[in-house]
Design a protein around this motif. Structure first.
Motif, PDB file in Angstrom:
ATOM      1  N   ARG A 185      75.254  68.648  25.176  1.00  0.00           N
ATOM      2  CA  ARG A 185      74.178  69.610  25.377  1.00  0.00           C
ATOM      3  C   ARG A 185      74.761  71.012  25.482  1.00  0.00           C
ATOM      4  O   ARG A 185      75.784  71.209  26.130  1.00  0.00           O
ATOM      5  CB  ARG A 185      73.369  69.285  26.635  1.00  0.00           C
ATOM      6  CG  ARG A 185      72.561  68.008  26.506  1.00  0.00           C
ATOM      7  CD  ARG A 185      71.847  67.687  27.803  1.00  0.00           C
ATOM      8  NE  ARG A 185      71.073  66.465  27.666  1.00  0.00           N
ATOM      9  CZ  ARG A 185      71.589  65.243  27.791  1.00  0.00           C
ATOM     10  NH1 ARG A 185      72.864  65.102  28.079  1.00  0.00           N
ATOM     11  NH2 ARG A 185      70.820  64.177  27.650  1.00  0.00           N
ATOM     12  N   THR A 186      74.096  71.953  24.855  1.00  0.00           N
ATOM     13  CA  THR A 186      74.524  73.344  24.890  1.00  0.00           C
ATOM     14  C   THR A 186      73.650  74.086  25.892  1.00  0.00           C
ATOM     15  O   THR A 186      72.428  74.092  25.765  1.00  0.00           O
ATOM     16  CB  THR A 186      74.398  73.981  23.488  1.00  0.00           C
ATOM     17  OG1 THR A 186      75.202  73.228  22.566  1.00  0.00           O
ATOM     18  CG2 THR A 186      74.873  75.422  23.503  1.00  0.00           C
ATOM     19  N   ILE A 187      74.270  74.700  26.880  1.00  0.00           N
ATOM     20  CA  ILE A 187      73.535  75.334  27.977  1.00  0.00           C
ATOM     21  C   ILE A 187      73.949  76.796  28.099  1.00  0.00           C
ATOM     22  O   ILE A 187      75.141  77.104  28.211  1.00  0.00           O
ATOM     23  CB  ILE A 187      73.776  74.598  29.308  1.00  0.00           C
ATOM     24  CG1 ILE A 187      73.312  73.136  29.181  1.00  0.00           C
ATOM     25  CG2 ILE A 187      73.045  75.289  30.455  1.00  0.00           C
ATOM     26  CD1 ILE A 187      73.616  72.279  30.391  1.00  0.00           C
ATOM     27  N   LEU A 188      72.960  77.695  28.048  1.00  0.00           N
ATOM     28  CA  LEU A 188      73.197  79.120  28.248  1.00  0.00           C
ATOM     29  C   LEU A 188      73.131  79.405  29.750  1.00  0.00           C
ATOM     30  O   LEU A 188      72.106  79.155  30.387  1.00  0.00           O
ATOM     31  CB  LEU A 188      72.155  79.949  27.507  1.00  0.00           C
ATOM     32  CG  LEU A 188      72.175  81.470  27.781  1.00  0.00           C
ATOM     33  CD1 LEU A 188      73.484  82.085  27.317  1.00  0.00           C
ATOM     34  CD2 LEU A 188      70.976  82.153  27.117  1.00  0.00           C
ATOM     35  N   TYR A 200      69.764  79.308  33.958  1.00  0.00           N
ATOM     36  CA  TYR A 200      70.338  78.519  32.871  1.00  0.00           C
ATOM     37  C   TYR A 200      69.219  77.912  32.042  1.00  0.00           C
ATOM     38  O   TYR A 200      68.112  77.643  32.527  1.00  0.00           O
ATOM     39  CB  TYR A 200      71.255  77.417  33.424  1.00  0.00           C
ATOM     40  CG  TYR A 200      70.738  76.732  34.680  1.00  0.00           C
ATOM     41  CD1 TYR A 200      69.853  75.663  34.612  1.00  0.00           C
ATOM     42  CD2 TYR A 200      71.120  77.188  35.935  1.00  0.00           C
ATOM     43  CE1 TYR A 200      69.377  75.049  35.755  1.00  0.00           C
ATOM     44  CE2 TYR A 200      70.660  76.580  37.086  1.00  0.00           C
ATOM     45  CZ  TYR A 200      69.791  75.513  36.991  1.00  0.00           C
ATOM     46  OH  TYR A 200      69.305  74.908  38.126  1.00  0.00           O
ATOM     47  N   GLY A 201      69.499  77.718  30.771  1.00  0.00           N
ATOM     48  CA  GLY A 201      68.536  77.125  29.855  1.00  0.00           C
ATOM     49  C   GLY A 201      69.250  76.241  28.853  1.00  0.00           C
ATOM     50  O   GLY A 201      70.398  76.517  28.457  1.00  0.00           O
ATOM     51  N   VAL A 202      68.598  75.175  28.435  1.00  0.00           N
ATOM     52  CA  VAL A 202      69.189  74.223  27.500  1.00  0.00           C
ATOM     53  C   VAL A 202      68.806  74.614  26.074  1.00  0.00           C
ATOM     54  O   VAL A 202      67.624  74.785  25.763  1.00  0.00           O
ATOM     55  CB  VAL A 202      68.701  72.792  27.799  1.00  0.00           C
ATOM     56  CG1 VAL A 202      69.295  71.799  26.810  1.00  0.00           C
ATOM     57  CG2 VAL A 202      69.060  72.403  29.229  1.00  0.00           C
ATOM     58  N   VAL A 203      69.811  74.785  25.231  1.00  0.00           N
ATOM     59  CA  VAL A 203      69.574  75.134  23.827  1.00  0.00           C
ATOM     60  C   VAL A 203      69.169  73.861  23.087  1.00  0.00           C
ATOM     61  O   VAL A 203      69.965  72.932  22.934  1.00  0.00           O
ATOM     62  CB  VAL A 203      70.827  75.761  23.186  1.00  0.00           C
ATOM     63  CG1 VAL A 203      70.548  76.124  21.727  1.00  0.00           C
ATOM     64  CG2 VAL A 203      71.270  76.997  23.975  1.00  0.00           C
ATOM     65  N   ASP A 204      67.911  73.814  22.624  1.00  0.00           N
ATOM     66  CA  ASP A 204      67.391  72.619  21.968  1.00  0.00           C
ATOM     67  C   ASP A 204      67.723  72.592  20.480  1.00  0.00           C
ATOM     68  O   ASP A 204      68.057  71.546  19.932  1.00  0.00           O
ATOM     69  CB  ASP A 204      65.867  72.540  22.149  1.00  0.00           C
ATOM     70  CG  ASP A 204      65.469  72.484  23.616  1.00  0.00           C
ATOM     71  OD1 ASP A 204      66.078  71.685  24.347  1.00  0.00           O
ATOM     72  OD2 ASP A 204      64.574  73.239  24.021  1.00  0.00           O
ATOM     73  N   SER A 205      67.611  73.745  19.818  1.00  0.00           N
ATOM     74  CA  SER A 205      67.876  73.784  18.376  1.00  0.00           C
ATOM     75  C   SER A 205      68.117  75.214  17.922  1.00  0.00           C
ATOM     76  O   SER A 205      67.767  76.174  18.615  1.00  0.00           O
ATOM     77  CB  SER A 205      66.711  73.175  17.581  1.00  0.00           C
ATOM     78  OG  SER A 205      65.517  73.915  17.798  1.00  0.00           O
ATOM     79  N   LEU A 206      68.697  75.336  16.756  1.00  0.00           N
ATOM     80  CA  LEU A 206      68.992  76.623  16.138  1.00  0.00           C
ATOM     81  C   LEU A 206      68.520  76.546  14.704  1.00  0.00           C
ATOM     82  O   LEU A 206      69.039  75.760  13.905  1.00  0.00           O
ATOM     83  CB  LEU A 206      70.502  76.903  16.216  1.00  0.00           C
ATOM     84  CG  LEU A 206      71.032  78.173  15.561  1.00  0.00           C
ATOM     85  CD1 LEU A 206      70.404  79.411  16.177  1.00  0.00           C
ATOM     86  CD2 LEU A 206      72.558  78.226  15.683  1.00  0.00           C
ATOM     87  N   ILE A 213      65.059  77.380  23.247  1.00  0.00           N
ATOM     88  CA  ILE A 213      65.675  77.124  24.551  1.00  0.00           C
ATOM     89  C   ILE A 213      64.611  76.636  25.534  1.00  0.00           C
ATOM     90  O   ILE A 213      63.487  77.150  25.540  1.00  0.00           O
ATOM     91  CB  ILE A 213      66.350  78.398  25.091  1.00  0.00           C
ATOM     92  CG1 ILE A 213      67.512  78.814  24.183  1.00  0.00           C
ATOM     93  CG2 ILE A 213      66.845  78.196  26.523  1.00  0.00           C
ATOM     94  CD1 ILE A 213      68.187  80.103  24.595  1.00  0.00           C
ATOM     95  N   THR A 214      64.964  75.650  26.356  1.00  0.00           N
ATOM     96  CA  THR A 214      64.069  75.191  27.420  1.00  0.00           C
ATOM     97  C   THR A 214      64.628  75.621  28.766  1.00  0.00           C
ATOM     98  O   THR A 214      65.771  75.321  29.099  1.00  0.00           O
ATOM     99  CB  THR A 214      63.888  73.669  27.399  1.00  0.00           C
ATOM    100  OG1 THR A 214      63.369  73.270  26.133  1.00  0.00           O
ATOM    101  CG2 THR A 214      62.916  73.231  28.479  1.00  0.00           C
ATOM    102  N   ASP A 215      63.810  76.327  29.523  1.00  0.00           N
ATOM    103  CA  ASP A 215      64.147  76.799  30.864  1.00  0.00           C
ATOM    104  C   ASP A 215      63.483  75.863  31.869  1.00  0.00           C
ATOM    105  O   ASP A 215      62.273  75.654  31.821  1.00  0.00           O
ATOM    106  CB  ASP A 215      63.641  78.238  31.021  1.00  0.00           C
ATOM    107  CG  ASP A 215      63.891  78.801  32.415  1.00  0.00           C
ATOM    108  OD1 ASP A 215      64.588  78.139  33.202  1.00  0.00           O
ATOM    109  OD2 ASP A 215      63.380  79.892  32.705  1.00  0.00           O
ATOM    110  N   TYR A 216      64.269  75.290  32.795  1.00  0.00           N
ATOM    111  CA  TYR A 216      63.747  74.324  33.760  1.00  0.00           C
ATOM    112  C   TYR A 216      63.608  74.905  35.159  1.00  0.00           C
ATOM    113  O   TYR A 216      63.279  74.178  36.098  1.00  0.00           O
ATOM    114  CB  TYR A 216      64.651  73.093  33.817  1.00  0.00           C
ATOM    115  CG  TYR A 216      64.605  72.254  32.567  1.00  0.00           C
ATOM    116  CD1 TYR A 216      63.700  71.205  32.430  1.00  0.00           C
ATOM    117  CD2 TYR A 216      65.473  72.510  31.502  1.00  0.00           C
ATOM    118  CE1 TYR A 216      63.656  70.432  31.277  1.00  0.00           C
ATOM    119  CE2 TYR A 216      65.443  71.746  30.347  1.00  0.00           C
ATOM    120  CZ  TYR A 216      64.534  70.712  30.233  1.00  0.00           C
ATOM    121  OH  TYR A 216      64.490  69.952  29.084  1.00  0.00           O
TER     122      TYR A 216
END
Length: 338
Positions: A185-188, A200-206, A213-216
């Motif tokens: 998983r790629t996390i910003l 922090y947010g999870v990079v879902d796709s490019l 990005i999904t922010d939780y």
């Protein structure tokens, strides 16, 4: 009821009990969970939610769990370790940590503990499985996105510093950023000086020039970062000395307090290629500046402010900004060239 019927009922009950017990099992925990928020409460009617500041991610595999924070690696709050955990029907113990009450649902975990008559709870969200790491390097790139219908901008100015601001206020946020890869998983990650020290947010796709990005944090929210062309050329039409002739008044319900040495107490603005001077009594303050040509926005890094250039002509300059220390309300300023 005959003997066969009784046996059938008992069998069904045993299956139900087994299913219920399995909810709090190693299998149910398996996977990666990200911390959404932390809350404390005295009772059901008095609950306060806060951003997590210790553990930000848990990755369960078999009888072990990886406990990871996204705090700065140079800070005392950074942790990245793997420990064993023990599990009962309604409790979990992570390594040497205090035992917590455990509640698992399909997509969330609630860890609870009672300390000094207060209930402390950590809420985690389960991350979807990711088959491969997304290779994303935003260094030197500029993106726009939307927060509650307000356009916001992110300037990854180099490989560690990022500027972010929106059209709603004049606040400039400066963050240290990095991209981490955790179990494909790629996390910003952003380490901020503001209200939330770590986000922090999870990079879902490019996809082409868009990053999904999904922010939780507090609640699950999807964002689209769209890359925009970089345009930093400063306009010579801004250069010169400008005298303040009009300042939009604050609303009566404003909470602003007067700060004697506020940047907002200027009488003139002097702009050169490298500096912006706010000239007032009894002081003059100098700021380095950066200009976003396509946004018509001045960035003042040390002051943590942005200034919107609404209009500039040969003789007049109209700005939208807030330079005070106590207000976030952008106002209109009109200046004339000396």
């Amino acid at each position: 009821m005959n003997k066969k019927s009784i046996l059938l009922v008992l069998f069904i009950i045993s299956i139900c009990i087994s299913c219920t017990t399995d909810k709090n099992s190693n299998t149910a925990l398996e996977g990666t969970w990200i911390v959404s928020y932390f809350q404390t409460s005295n009772d059901a009617n008095n609950t306060f939610r806060d951003a997590p500041d210790y553990i930000h991610l848990m990755d369960f595999k078999g009888n072990t769990v990886r406990l990871k924070s996204f705090n700065s690696k140079n800070s005392g709050g950074y942790i990245d370790t793997v420990v064993n955990f023990s599990l009962t029907s309604n409790t979990i113990k992570l390594g040497n940590e205090v035992e917590n009450q455990l509640k698992i649902s399909t997509d969330s975990i609630v860890l609870s503990s009672m300390i000094d008559d207060k209930m402390y709870q950590t809420i985690l969200r389960k991350l979807p499985k990711n088959s491969k790491t997304i290779n994303w390097n935003p260094t030197g790139k500029h993106y726009k996105t939307y927060y509650d219908d307000t356009e916001a901008y992110f300037d990854f100015t180099n490989d560690s510093v990022m500027y972010s601001f929106s059209e709603a206020t004049s606040i400039l946020n400066t963050s240290f950023w990095r991209v981490e890869n955790v179990d494909n998983r790629t996390i910003l990650v952003q380490n901020n000086d503001g209200v939330f020290q770590v986000t922090y947010g999870v990079v879902d796709s490019l996809v082409n020039d868009k990053v999904y990005i999904t922010d939780y944090l507090f609640q699950e929210r999807s964002q689209v970062f769209e890359e925009v062309n970089k345009a930093y050329k400063k306009s010579p039409s801004l250069y010169g000395t400008w005298k303040l002739v009009y300042k939009e008044k604050l609303p009566l319900d404003s909470l602003r307090t007067t700060v004697p040495f506020s940047l907002d107490n200027f009488e003139k603005i002097r702009i050169s290629k490298d500096s912006v001077y706010f000239v007032g009594k009894p002081f003059t303050r100098r700021c380095d500046w950066k200009y976003y040509e396509n946004l018509e926005t001045i960035l003042l890094e040390k002051a943590n402010k942005t200034i919107k250039v609404s209009k500039v002509t040969k003789d007049s300059l109209i700005l939208k900004m807030d330079l005070s220390e106590a207000d976030f309300l952008s106002r209109e300023y009109i200046l004339t060239r000396e």
